[in-house]
Scaffold this active site. Sequence first.
Site, PDB file in Angstrom:
ATOM      1  NE  ARG A  64       4.655   1.784  -0.122  1.00 48.01           N
ATOM      2  CZ  ARG A  64       5.654   1.630   0.728  1.00 48.01           C
ATOM      3  NH1 ARG A  64       6.888   1.858   0.325  1.00 48.01           N
ATOM      4  NH2 ARG A  64       5.450   1.253   1.961  1.00 48.01           N
TER       5      ARG A  64
ATOM      6  CD  GLU B  48       9.566 -12.046  -8.275  1.00 52.79           C
ATOM      7  OE1 GLU B  48       8.964 -11.492  -7.355  1.00 52.79           O
ATOM      8  OE2 GLU B  48      10.798 -11.954  -8.429  1.00 52.79           O
TER       9      GLU B  48
ATOM     10  CG  ASN C  66       1.597   0.931   4.251  1.00 56.28           C
ATOM     11  OD1 ASN C  66       2.735   1.373   4.266  1.00 56.28           O
ATOM     12  ND2 ASN C  66       1.357  -0.340   4.066  1.00 56.28           N
ATOM     13  N   GLY C  67      -0.596  -0.897   6.346  1.00 57.98           N
ATOM     14  CA  GLY C  67      -0.239  -1.715   7.514  1.00 57.98           C
ATOM     15  C   GLY C  67      -1.354  -2.696   7.801  1.00 57.98           C
TER      16      GLY C  67
ATOM     17  CE  LYS D  89      11.453  -3.213  -6.018  1.00 53.90           C
ATOM     18  NZ  LYS D  89      12.100  -4.414  -6.560  1.00 53.90           N
TER      19      LYS D  89
ATOM     20  CB  CYS E 290      -0.929   0.071   1.192  1.00 55.45           C
ATOM     21  SG  CYS E 290      -2.080  -1.270   1.282  1.00 55.45           S
TER      22      CYS E 290
ATOM     23  CG  HIS F 282      19.233 -36.861  -2.277  1.00 55.88           C
ATOM     24  ND1 HIS F 282      19.685 -38.060  -1.778  1.00 55.88           N
ATOM     25  CD2 HIS F 282      20.331 -36.177  -2.669  1.00 55.88           C
ATOM     26  CE1 HIS F 282      21.005 -38.091  -1.835  1.00 55.88           C
ATOM     27  NE2 HIS F 282      21.421 -36.954  -2.379  1.00 55.88           N
TER      28      HIS F 282
ATOM     29  CE  LYS G 256      13.265 -11.862  -9.556  1.00 54.35           C
ATOM     30  NZ  LYS G 256      14.064 -11.642  -8.397  1.00 54.35           N
TER      31      LYS G 256
ATOM     32  CD1 TRP H 135      -0.018  -6.377  -2.918  1.00 55.54           C
ATOM     33  CD2 TRP H 135      -0.306  -6.858  -0.756  1.00 55.54           C
ATOM     34  NE1 TRP H 135       0.284  -7.706  -2.735  1.00 55.54           N
ATOM     35  CE2 TRP H 135       0.126  -8.029  -1.420  1.00 55.54           C
ATOM     36  CE3 TRP H 135      -0.543  -6.925   0.611  1.00 55.54           C
ATOM     37  CZ2 TRP H 135       0.314  -9.239  -0.761  1.00 55.54           C
ATOM     38  CZ3 TRP H 135      -0.354  -8.134   1.264  1.00 55.54           C
ATOM     39  CH2 TRP H 135       0.074  -9.277   0.573  1.00 55.54           C
TER      40      TRP H 135
ATOM     41  CD  GLU I  11      16.741 -13.621  -7.441  1.00 53.09           C
ATOM     42  OE1 GLU I  11      16.211 -14.053  -6.411  1.00 53.09           O
ATOM     43  OE2 GLU I  11      16.398 -12.553  -7.963  1.00 53.09           O
TER      44      GLU I  11
END
Length: 620
Positions: free
Chosen positions: A27, A500, A100-101, A615, A2, A516, A497, A74, A493
């Site tokens: 955000r 997402e 925001n929170g 983000k 947010c 394994h 990528k 968000w 990584e």
Amino acid sequence: MCGIVGYVGHRPAAEILLEGLRRLEYRGYDSAGVAIQDVQGISIRKKAGRVSELAGLLAEQPCAGSLGIGHTRWATHGPATDVNSHPHVGGNGEVVVVHNGVIENYSTLRDQLQAIGYVFHSATDTEVVAHLVAHHLEEQIRLGKDPQDQQTALDAIELALRKLKGTYGLGILFRDFPDLLIAARLGSPLVVGVGKGEYFLASDASPLVGHTDEVVYLSDHEMVVLTAQGMSLKHRETGARAPSIQTLEQTSQDTDLNGFEHYMLKEIFEQPQTIENAMRGRFEEEEATSRFGGLNLTVQQLRRVDRIVLTACGTSWHAGLVGEYLIEEFARIPVEVEYASELRYRNPPLSENTMVFAITQSGETADTLAALRECQRKGHPTLAICNVVGSTIAREADGGIYLHAGPEVGVASTKAFTSQVTVLTLLALHLGRLRHMSHPAGKRIINNLQAMPEMVRQALKCHDAVKDIAKKYQGISDCLYMGRQFNFPVALEGALKLKEISYIHAEGYPAAEMKHGPIALIDEHTPSIFIVPKGAMYHKVMSNLEEVKARRGPIIAVACEGDKKLEALADDVIYVPEVEDFLQPLVTTIPLQLFAYHMALLRGCNVDRPRNLAKSVTVE
Ligand code: F6R
């Protein structure tokens, strides 16, 4: 998560708020809204979807006024609908709030407020805050406080805030105090921009760029009252404080697309420069070591360090894993890499000489901040490897190292990762040279590091080849990434990528672990991406690759230029320049970033704004 903006001054607020929201859209982009105060009262425009939807709504139904707040969401509580969009209204319209929170005790508070007659329209936790402030305002007036005195409104906010459990960055307007914009913070960042006869409020500095370079960061439990005439700051326990104004270094060009189609692509291509920026001024060639201005620890303290904890989330956590290999190899100090979300609730026995590093691009990740504070509480020196100057973690850590990568706008982190790895290499060198590492060994590391911007530039030449390979694999539904040693975190990584931004299921493994369990996933529809550059692990990874080939799994190899052997074995090969083992992540990551980017594009995904993500993760 947010984004909040606010404005009070002499100019029309709507366009300033909208532009601020566009810059904060990374955000969260589930919905957007504004509340603007003018002589007729507070007008609210809000809508599910992107800021562009809100812009359309404002074009149809404009709002006049020079004071307002805005929000890009968000979603945490309640789906992304118009009604759940912020701002939210309290009481009978006396109070309007953006938040925001997360309010953890919202459901208890909502029950209490409903019991005394407050009617809720949304499923959000934020509406509780709006009604709670309205309730205390009404109560204060009932108790005889002057309804015209702004202190009555401020007291109402303070009383409400004391009842909240959780985190908040709040922007608040009062219908009956049309000159006031109030903001309060606990755990979610807020910054005030100081203009001439005008003030700006935002979740981070990006909306302020181009308006002012004078900023004041709010600390937890602080509330700021803004009018066109001035600002006053108050801490809940310690009372009023004079604002300490800092100068912002960001420029508006830093957030331009510069001709690229997406921020992610732009940021991938910035990496030769950002790696160079991470190293600039940090070599002491005579001494064959590196130096940092902001560690705030003496040489004696650094020599006494007997354990290092690197804590982070997501991509930054992957950089931490590379850091673990580097620091243990160069400095022989035991390193643990902890998920911040786990560390914050664990109580690992840490020796007196344990040093804690939080690694974070944004400097605002809630879990990383909480882990840092927990370690601080126990008396450990806490340092930050951070990109955003003035962010909460950068300010709260005892010392740290900035990445100097410039704003990272694409939600998928790219340049921050390679900058973090660069800084961790410098750190490992620094610690190594304080211990047993020889001068020639230090010099060799420096020489290799200095060549890296050019090596990454060469690695970027694989772009067209990667684009073609992505076309071939665009229909897949699973993908495995395999690497060993320094390239194991790169495998993680690469998989992150792809997941997402293209929504393809992907997993990263240490290549030898595959047999394994994960090898059961191999079939002719599931490609494996092997990171197999020339170096100490080359032959080992080749054996793992053969195991997949024997099971008819398609293979994409990331290999060193000129590796003919791989051409015969792999279905597709992407070439990167040959570098020392410890620097391989800086080049091998590049094709994986580009692969994820092109897969996402080909599948019609929004590269810079992937679904469900934001983000900066400022909620737990
Ligand atoms: C992935 C990504 C996230 C972040 C994570 C930590 O592309 O961007 O996994 O790395 O949310 O964020 P920072 O580094 O800002 O603490």
